[in-house]
Enzyme design. Structure first.
Site, mmCIF file in Angstrom:
data_model
loop_
_atom_site.group_PDB
_atom_site.id
_atom_site.type_symbol
_atom_site.label_atom_id
_atom_site.label_comp_id
_atom_site.label_asym_id
_atom_site.label_seq_id
_atom_site.Cartn_x
_atom_site.Cartn_y
_atom_site.Cartn_z
ATOM 1 N N LYS A 1 20.890 45.432 13.999
ATOM 2 C CA LYS A 1 19.747 45.961 13.246
ATOM 3 C C LYS A 1 19.996 45.728 11.773
ATOM 4 O O LYS A 1 21.152 45.626 11.345
ATOM 5 C CB LYS A 1 19.601 47.469 13.497
ATOM 6 C CG LYS A 1 18.221 47.999 13.200
ATOM 7 C CD LYS A 1 17.270 47.691 14.339
ATOM 8 C CE LYS A 1 15.887 48.232 14.113
ATOM 9 N NZ LYS A 1 15.073 48.101 15.329
HETATM 10 P P1 NAD Z 1 5.041 50.274 11.511
HETATM 11 O O1 NAD Z 1 5.641 50.283 10.150
HETATM 12 O O2 NAD Z 1 4.131 49.158 11.901
HETATM 13 O O3 NAD Z 1 4.237 51.644 11.771
HETATM 14 C C1 NAD Z 1 4.805 52.904 11.564
HETATM 15 C C2 NAD Z 1 3.667 53.923 11.644
HETATM 16 O O4 NAD Z 1 4.226 55.239 11.530
HETATM 17 C C3 NAD Z 1 2.641 53.813 10.517
HETATM 18 O O5 NAD Z 1 1.344 54.107 11.031
HETATM 19 C C4 NAD Z 1 3.082 54.911 9.550
HETATM 20 O O6 NAD Z 1 2.016 55.359 8.695
HETATM 21 C C5 NAD Z 1 3.497 55.958 10.544
HETATM 22 N N1 NAD Z 1 4.358 56.994 9.979
HETATM 23 C C6 NAD Z 1 5.391 56.858 9.130
HETATM 24 N N2 NAD Z 1 5.890 58.059 8.822
HETATM 25 C C7 NAD Z 1 5.161 58.969 9.519
HETATM 26 C C8 NAD Z 1 5.169 60.376 9.610
HETATM 27 N N3 NAD Z 1 6.072 61.089 8.939
HETATM 28 N N4 NAD Z 1 4.266 60.983 10.414
HETATM 29 C C9 NAD Z 1 3.353 60.263 11.105
HETATM 30 N N5 NAD Z 1 3.294 58.917 11.054
HETATM 31 C C10 NAD Z 1 4.181 58.292 10.264
HETATM 32 O O7 NAD Z 1 6.282 50.392 12.519
HETATM 33 P P2 NAD Z 1 6.316 49.955 14.058
HETATM 34 O O8 NAD Z 1 6.803 48.560 14.119
HETATM 35 O O9 NAD Z 1 5.052 50.345 14.708
HETATM 36 O O10 NAD Z 1 7.524 50.863 14.595
HETATM 37 C C11 NAD Z 1 7.324 52.216 14.990
HETATM 38 C C12 NAD Z 1 8.534 52.692 15.783
HETATM 39 O O11 NAD Z 1 8.688 51.853 16.936
HETATM 40 C C13 NAD Z 1 9.870 52.634 15.056
HETATM 41 O O12 NAD Z 1 10.694 53.681 15.503
HETATM 42 C C14 NAD Z 1 10.461 51.312 15.504
HETATM 43 O O13 NAD Z 1 11.860 51.286 15.403
HETATM 44 C C15 NAD Z 1 10.000 51.303 16.944
HETATM 45 N N6 NAD Z 1 9.950 49.974 17.547
HETATM 46 C C16 NAD Z 1 9.193 48.984 17.015
HETATM 47 C C17 NAD Z 1 9.143 47.745 17.656
HETATM 48 C C18 NAD Z 1 8.267 46.612 17.167
HETATM 49 O O14 NAD Z 1 8.176 45.601 17.878
HETATM 50 N N7 NAD Z 1 7.605 46.728 16.029
HETATM 51 C C19 NAD Z 1 9.888 47.536 18.823
HETATM 52 C C20 NAD Z 1 10.642 48.578 19.352
HETATM 53 C C21 NAD Z 1 10.665 49.799 18.698
#
Ligand code: NAD
Length: 411
Positions: A102
């Protein structure tokens, strides 16, 4: 509790279950390589700001390390290490030929212009490129990074090593990205929910779903759950607050609204709620899809009003909260099973780049379905066999696979 501490406490339970030797526990819990870099960036007004970045390779016994890069003010060594460790278990559980890593930069990207973000990405890539490569360590998007950021990483890496699309995944389609990659994490979460709904008799069709986060994972999941599973998404949130409608939100409309960079709480056909109120909404399925450590003993574990928690985010539930939910009879589908669709399709993207051959979107979805439902079935069966939670069963399978690879390689 830090991401590193969360992962360590869950590790022991599964290591006991499979009677893992002490020396192997040491190998599997400690990271292979940690890189910390200073990243000086020239800002638009001529100043130089210096950010701290990390790339941590937890384990590469089963293949090149694989893991996203996040830009966030809370991204620090312990968080990145915890997330790198989860990537090792996730790739092993999916049985795809990768290890886990990561990256992160401690920065609030909302304070940067697009040009500053590009300069930050290029400089960070320069500083860590010595440990990257298609057979060494392959980054992907995570919180606050996207296909454009991956395109800059590709360009920076390729300027040193020649055109190398397999050096990074989650790229734009026109630069060798895979069809279906952008929605893959949300799609994988939906496939797992469908399997669980069938096996445990918890309806998904027409059932109220609450999703925290409306970014890549949360927004695609909401769209797919409504369009392909007939679920009713009643509340979603972003960093600024949430929106609730007990009749079900108009997700296509909300997606357009959010694409215009408006907060979901400003969507007119629903009631604006705070981020705290989101946890009080009664629902069938509760899906944290934002950040880690949001379901805690102090905040909400005793009061959540749902039938199942589906961890779309990484590490959303603290270990103490996990125990409280188990006591309350609320099952938790763990992160490295539920959200593994992204890394699985990243594997397909990497394989397509190496083969210089493009798959259709249908083929990607079909393979994703086969891979993630097979992993799900393994976890379900072991959990039943051993009378344990899905999380401990998933850990046990993953640990066993990584330990076997380590042993075969002579450790
Ligand atoms: P992103 O940046 O696209 O979206 C994050 C979202 O969370 C946004 O809508 C943001 O406004 C919201 N957010 C942030 N802080 C917040 C809070 N305090 N309360 C409510 N909402 C809040 O990120 P993502 O890629 O969608 O990732 C989200 C989660 O999924 C993370 O934990 C990431 O590690 C995990 N993840 C992502 C992927 C991927 O392919 N993108 C894969 C596996 C896991």
């Amino acid at each position: 509790m830090s991401g590193k501490a969360i992962v360590a406490s869950q590790f022991d339970r599964a290591a006991d279950l499979i009677k893992l030797d002490a020396y192997m526990r040491r190998i599997l819990i400690t990271p292979f390589r940690e890189v910390q870099v200073e990243v000086p960036v020239r800002m638009d007004d001529g100043r130089i700001e210096v950010y701290t970045g990390y790339r941590i390779q937890h384990n590469g016994a089963r293949g090149p390390c694989k893991g996203g890069i996040r830009y966030h003010p809370d991204a620090d060594h312990d968080e990145v290490l915890g997330l790198a460790t989860i990537m090792t278990w996730k790739t092993a559980l999916m049985d795809i030929p990768f290890g886990g890593s990561k990256g992160g930069v401690t920065v609030d990207p909302r304070n940067l212009s697009t040009l500053e973000l590009e300069r930050l990405t290029r400089r960070f890539t320069q500083r860590i490129s010595i440990v990257l490569g298609p057979y060494r360590d392959v980054p992907a998007p995570d919180v606050n990074t996207n296909a454009q950021v991956m395109a800059w990483i590709l360009d920076e890496y390729s300027s040193r090593h020649g055109y190398t699309p397999a050096a990074v995944t989650g790229k734009p389609i026109s630069l060798g990205g895979s069809l279906g990659r952008e929605e893959a994490t949300g799609r994988g979460v939906m496939y797992v929910m469908m399997e669980y709904a069938r096996d445990f008799g918890i309806p998904l069709k027409g059932s109220p779903v609450v999703i925290q986060g409306f970014g890549n994972v949360g927004s695609h999941l909401a769209r797919l759950l409504v369009a392909e599973a007939g679920a009713k998404v009643v509340a979603v949130s972003d960093v600024d607050g949430g929106i609730y409608n007990d009749q079900g939100l108009d997700i296509p409309g909300l997606l357009q609204h959010a694409a215009a960079r408006k907060p979901v709480s400003a969507w007119p056909s629903g009631k604006a709620i705070t981020n705290e109120e989101l946890w009080t909404i009664p629902c069938g399925w509760l899906v944290p899809a934002a950040l880690g450590g949001v379901i805690t003993k102090e905040a909400n574990a005793r009061t959540l009003d749902c039938k199942v928690v589906v961890e779309a985010a990484n590490e959303p539930t603290t270990p103490t909260a996990d125990l409280i939910l188990a006591d309350r009879g609320i099952p938790v589908i763990p992160d490295f099973l539920a959200n593994a669709g992204g890394v699985t399709v990243s594997y397909y993207e990497w394989a397509q780049n190496l083969q210089q051959y493009r798959w259709t979107h249908e083929q990607v979805n079909r393979e994703l379905h086969a891979t993630i439902t097979k992993a799900y079935a393994g976890v379900r069966d072991l959990a039943k066999d051993k009378g344990t939670t899905f999380r401990t069963a998933a850990y046990a399978i993953a640990l066993q696979r990584v330990a076997e690879a380590e042993r075969l390689r002579g450790n």
